[in-house]
Design a protein around this motif. Structure first.
Motif, PDB file in Angstrom:
ATOM      1  N   ASP A   1       6.456   5.907   9.497  1.00 57.01           N
ATOM      2  CA  ASP A   1       7.682   5.432  10.135  1.00 57.01           C
ATOM      3  C   ASP A   1       8.736   4.980   9.127  1.00 57.01           C
ATOM      4  OD1 ASP A   1       6.512   3.126   9.185  1.00 57.01           O
ATOM      5  OD2 ASP A   1       6.412   2.125  11.134  1.00 57.01           O
ATOM      6  N   GLY A   2       8.414   5.113   7.825  1.00 54.78           N
ATOM      7  CA  GLY A   2       9.356   4.733   6.779  1.00 54.78           C
ATOM      8  C   GLY A   2       9.341   3.260   6.423  1.00 54.78           C
TER       9      GLY A   2
ATOM     10  N   CYS B   1       1.504  -3.005   4.158  1.00 58.41           N
ATOM     11  CA  CYS B   1       0.916  -4.031   3.317  1.00 58.41           C
ATOM     12  C   CYS B   1      -0.429  -4.458   3.878  1.00 58.41           C
ATOM     13  CB  CYS B   1       1.834  -5.254   3.214  1.00 58.41           C
ATOM     14  SG  CYS B   1       3.448  -4.879   2.518  1.00 58.41           S
ATOM     15  N   ASP B   2      -1.233  -5.059   3.048  1.00 58.40           N
ATOM     16  CA  ASP B   2      -2.478  -5.633   3.519  1.00 58.40           C
ATOM     17  C   ASP B   2      -2.626  -7.045   2.964  1.00 58.40           C
ATOM     18  OD1 ASP B   2      -3.078  -5.046   0.875  1.00 58.40           O
ATOM     19  OD2 ASP B   2      -4.891  -3.935   1.318  1.00 58.40           O
TER      20      ASP B   2
ATOM     21  N   ARG C   1       0.808  -1.222   0.000  1.00 57.27           N
ATOM     22  CA  ARG C   1       0.000   0.000   0.000  1.00 57.27           C
ATOM     23  C   ARG C   1       0.833   1.259   0.000  1.00 57.27           C
ATOM     24  NH1 ARG C   1      -4.096  -1.067   4.695  1.00 57.27           N
ATOM     25  NH2 ARG C   1      -3.319   0.995   5.154  1.00 57.27           N
ATOM     26  N   GLY C   2       2.091   1.164   0.306  1.00 54.32           N
ATOM     27  CA  GLY C   2       2.942   2.354   0.337  1.00 54.32           C
ATOM     28  C   GLY C   2       3.880   2.329   1.530  1.00 54.32           C
TER      29      GLY C   2
END
Length: 89
Positions: A79-80, A84-85, A74-75
């Motif tokens: 926190d850098g 994910c999903d 997802r990006g």
């Protein structure tokens, strides 16, 4: 770990790659009866066995262990770290 979902995922992907249980036994060094028990959902695999199977049927370990699905990126979070999903299928 849902053993039925794991077994179904293992069998589905093994067959997708035209790998027989005999072939998989030879490639992994695990006995055919044990592999059949995994697919039947009657035996829980050890981590080392999961890794061997995952590699040979070309399914990421996390997806095999979860019994199928996909991990979607997802990006990058605040926190850098990657975010994910999980998508079931």
């Amino acid at each position: 770990m849902n053993l039925t979902a794991f077994g179904n995922c293992m069998k589905r992907n093994r067959e997708k790659h035209n790998i027989t249980l005999d072939d998989l036994a030879q490639r992994t060094g695990l006995c055919k009866e044990l592999l059949q028990a995994f697919e039947d959902g009657t035996q829980k695999p050890k981590a080392s066995e999961l890794k061997k199977i995952s590699r040979e049927i070309n399914v990421p370990l996390l997806i095999l262990k979860r019994g199928g699905g996909t991990v979607g990126f997802r990006g990058i979070g605040e926190d850098g770290k990657p975010v994910c999903d999980w998508r079931e299928y």
